[in-house]
Scaffold this motif. Structure first.
Motif, PDB file in Angstrom:
ATOM      1  N   ARG A  15       0.638  -1.244  -0.024  1.00  0.00           N
ATOM      2  CA  ARG A  15       0.021  -0.071   0.044  1.00  0.00           C
ATOM      3  C   ARG A  15       0.773   1.220  -0.079  1.00  0.00           C
ATOM      4  O   ARG A  15       0.253   2.373  -0.288  1.00  0.00           O
ATOM      5  CB  ARG A  15      -1.054  -0.131   1.140  1.00  0.00           C
ATOM      6  CG  ARG A  15      -1.965  -1.147   1.366  1.00  0.00           C
ATOM      7  CD  ARG A  15      -2.970  -0.793   0.331  1.00  0.00           C
ATOM      8  NE  ARG A  15      -3.958   0.366   0.692  1.00  0.00           N
ATOM      9  CZ  ARG A  15      -4.901   0.854  -0.325  1.00  0.00           C
ATOM     10  NH1 ARG A  15      -4.541   0.696  -1.746  1.00  0.00           N
ATOM     11  NH2 ARG A  15      -5.394   1.835   0.185  1.00  0.00           N
ATOM     12  N   ARG A  16       2.119   1.150   0.145  1.00  0.00           N
ATOM     13  CA  ARG A  16       3.038   2.356   0.239  1.00  0.00           C
ATOM     14  C   ARG A  16       2.780   3.338  -0.994  1.00  0.00           C
ATOM     15  O   ARG A  16       2.498   4.723  -0.900  1.00  0.00           O
ATOM     16  CB  ARG A  16       4.274   2.160   0.285  1.00  0.00           C
ATOM     17  CG  ARG A  16       5.490   3.150   0.549  1.00  0.00           C
ATOM     18  CD  ARG A  16       6.758   2.890   0.894  1.00  0.00           C
ATOM     19  NE  ARG A  16       7.531   3.100  -0.508  1.00  0.00           N
ATOM     20  CZ  ARG A  16       7.667   4.108  -1.247  1.00  0.00           C
ATOM     21  NH1 ARG A  16       7.186   5.213  -0.729  1.00  0.00           N
ATOM     22  NH2 ARG A  16       8.056   3.976  -2.499  1.00  0.00           N
ATOM     23  N   ARG A  17       2.805   2.896  -2.067  1.00  0.00           N
ATOM     24  CA  ARG A  17       2.923   3.853  -3.260  1.00  0.00           C
ATOM     25  C   ARG A  17       1.450   4.289  -3.452  1.00  0.00           C
ATOM     26  O   ARG A  17       1.252   5.643  -3.590  1.00  0.00           O
ATOM     27  CB  ARG A  17       2.917   2.923  -4.605  1.00  0.00           C
ATOM     28  CG  ARG A  17       4.568   2.922  -4.675  1.00  0.00           C
ATOM     29  CD  ARG A  17       4.700   2.278  -6.247  1.00  0.00           C
ATOM     30  NE  ARG A  17       4.235   3.268  -7.310  1.00  0.00           N
ATOM     31  CZ  ARG A  17       5.201   3.579  -7.815  1.00  0.00           C
ATOM     32  NH1 ARG A  17       6.377   3.386  -7.946  1.00  0.00           N
ATOM     33  NH2 ARG A  17       4.775   4.542  -8.797  1.00  0.00           N
ATOM     34  N   ARG A  18       0.387   3.673  -2.959  1.00  0.00           N
ATOM     35  CA  ARG A  18      -1.040   4.260  -3.395  1.00  0.00           C
ATOM     36  C   ARG A  18      -1.130   5.266  -2.227  1.00  0.00           C
ATOM     37  O   ARG A  18      -1.795   6.405  -2.415  1.00  0.00           O
ATOM     38  CB  ARG A  18      -2.080   3.201  -2.901  1.00  0.00           C
ATOM     39  CG  ARG A  18      -3.553   3.592  -3.110  1.00  0.00           C
ATOM     40  CD  ARG A  18      -3.882   3.360  -4.563  1.00  0.00           C
ATOM     41  NE  ARG A  18      -5.095   3.649  -4.866  1.00  0.00           N
ATOM     42  CZ  ARG A  18      -5.472   3.944  -5.858  1.00  0.00           C
ATOM     43  NH1 ARG A  18      -5.094   4.243  -6.780  1.00  0.00           N
ATOM     44  NH2 ARG A  18      -7.035   4.224  -5.990  1.00  0.00           N
ATOM     45  N   LEU A  19      -0.589   5.082  -0.727  1.00  0.00           N
ATOM     46  CA  LEU A  19      -0.913   6.041   0.187  1.00  0.00           C
ATOM     47  C   LEU A  19      -0.076   7.131  -0.081  1.00  0.00           C
ATOM     48  O   LEU A  19      -0.326   8.514   0.134  1.00  0.00           O
ATOM     49  CB  LEU A  19      -0.635   5.322   1.526  1.00  0.00           C
ATOM     50  CG  LEU A  19      -1.773   4.518   1.868  1.00  0.00           C
ATOM     51  CD1 LEU A  19      -1.146   3.686   3.019  1.00  0.00           C
ATOM     52  CD2 LEU A  19      -2.808   5.010   2.060  1.00  0.00           C
ATOM     53  N   LEU A  20       1.133   7.106  -0.690  1.00  0.00           N
ATOM     54  CA  LEU A  20       1.984   7.987  -1.059  1.00  0.00           C
ATOM     55  C   LEU A  20       1.261   8.929  -2.257  1.00  0.00           C
ATOM     56  O   LEU A  20       1.332  10.290  -2.152  1.00  0.00           O
ATOM     57  CB  LEU A  20       3.477   7.710  -1.578  1.00  0.00           C
ATOM     58  CG  LEU A  20       4.300   8.676  -2.029  1.00  0.00           C
ATOM     59  CD1 LEU A  20       4.699   9.599  -0.974  1.00  0.00           C
ATOM     60  CD2 LEU A  20       5.542   7.918  -2.806  1.00  0.00           C
ATOM     61  N   GLY A  21       0.663   8.322  -2.897  1.00  0.00           N
ATOM     62  CA  GLY A  21      -0.169   9.179  -3.957  1.00  0.00           C
ATOM     63  C   GLY A  21      -1.270   9.999  -3.264  1.00  0.00           C
ATOM     64  O   GLY A  21      -1.602  11.236  -3.853  1.00  0.00           O
ATOM     65  N   ILE A  22      -1.926   9.644  -2.440  1.00  0.00           N
ATOM     66  CA  ILE A  22      -2.979  10.351  -1.712  1.00  0.00           C
ATOM     67  C   ILE A  22      -2.056  11.665  -1.053  1.00  0.00           C
ATOM     68  O   ILE A  22      -2.588  12.632  -1.270  1.00  0.00           O
ATOM     69  CB  ILE A  22      -3.759   9.452  -0.705  1.00  0.00           C
ATOM     70  CG1 ILE A  22      -4.606   8.577  -1.389  1.00  0.00           C
ATOM     71  CG2 ILE A  22      -4.582  10.627   0.222  1.00  0.00           C
ATOM     72  CD1 ILE A  22      -5.113   7.569  -0.602  1.00  0.00           C
ATOM     73  N   ALA A  23      -1.120  11.280  -0.333  1.00  0.00           N
ATOM     74  CA  ALA A  23      -0.279  12.364   0.209  1.00  0.00           C
ATOM     75  C   ALA A  23       0.110  13.400  -0.734  1.00  0.00           C
ATOM     76  O   ALA A  23       0.051  14.590  -0.428  1.00  0.00           O
ATOM     77  CB  ALA A  23       0.718  11.871   1.027  1.00  0.00           C
ATOM     78  N   TYR A  24       0.825  12.993  -1.836  1.00  0.00           N
ATOM     79  CA  TYR A  24       0.982  14.005  -2.903  1.00  0.00           C
ATOM     80  C   TYR A  24      -0.230  14.844  -3.260  1.00  0.00           C
ATOM     81  O   TYR A  24       0.191  16.046  -3.547  1.00  0.00           O
ATOM     82  CB  TYR A  24       1.992  13.323  -3.970  1.00  0.00           C
ATOM     83  CG  TYR A  24       2.177  14.230  -5.071  1.00  0.00           C
ATOM     84  CD1 TYR A  24       3.287  15.013  -5.033  1.00  0.00           C
ATOM     85  CD2 TYR A  24       1.292  14.177  -6.270  1.00  0.00           C
ATOM     86  CE1 TYR A  24       3.696  15.909  -5.900  1.00  0.00           C
ATOM     87  CE2 TYR A  24       1.630  15.092  -7.221  1.00  0.00           C
ATOM     88  CZ  TYR A  24       2.936  15.948  -7.047  1.00  0.00           C
ATOM     89  OH  TYR A  24       3.213  16.729  -8.066  1.00  0.00           O
ATOM     90  N   ALA A  25      -1.101  13.977  -3.624  1.00  0.00           N
ATOM     91  CA  ALA A  25      -2.296  15.041  -4.069  1.00  0.00           C
ATOM     92  C   ALA A  25      -2.733  16.046  -3.113  1.00  0.00           C
ATOM     93  O   ALA A  25      -3.250  17.247  -3.387  1.00  0.00           O
ATOM     94  CB  ALA A  25      -3.552  13.932  -4.203  1.00  0.00           C
TER      95      ALA A  25
END
Length: 164
Positions: A15-25
């Protein structure tokens, strides 16, 4: 090594990449998103033995969102980068990507969080409302307001591109 740590490590990898994408957004900066995601995963690690396995995705998403919003509120707004790491995003017209990045920079972290959860995570209005601890009507109005701002920015950017 605690018995639950293997499950945590598997979750982290998955899940790291998916959660990183949310944080970036929400934050608009890869370094800030990485910091917020790392902080969220530390919080998850500390609480992992007490988290209901059926609710771990929702718990992790909420932790990343609240950590990202708090991070954005604590520091001065940084300009968004026009560099995108995602290979699929490279296929998008650079002018459009830069315009979208600028438009997102004009939104509040809370508005970016609502858009990220609704459209990147594909959550329902009810799920976003529960995750953020607000009424469904608030999610709907924030979504509409944020999309209207993005559209207004899109119209302005398109006009500017055509005139140059």
């Amino acid at each position: 090594m605690p018995t639950w740590e293997a499950a945590y490590c598997e979750f982290f990898v998955a899940r790291r990449r998916r959660l990183l994408g949310i944080a970036y957004a929400i934050l608009g900066s890869w370094p800030a998103a990485e910091d917020a995601t790392q902080t969220a995963f530390v919080k998850l690690y500390v609480h992992w033995p007490r988290i209901d396995p059926a609710a771990v995705d929702a718990y992790a998403r909420r932790t990343v969102v609240t950590t990202s919003i708090r991070s954005a509120q604590k520091r001065a707004r940084e300009p968004l980068t026009d560099a995108v790491r995602d290979a699929a995003a490279r296929e998008v017209d650079v002018d459009v990507r830069v315009d979208l990045t600028r438009a997102l920079a004009d939104l509040s972290p809370r508005d970016r969080a609502v858009l990220a959860l609704r459209f990147l995570e594909d959550l329902s209005v009810a799920e976003v409302a529960e995750l953020l601890g607000v009424a469904e009507g608030t999610v709907k109005s924030q979504t509409n307001r944020a999309l209207a701002r993005l559209r207004a920015g899109e119209t302005t950017a398109t006009t500017e591109r055509k005139s140059s």
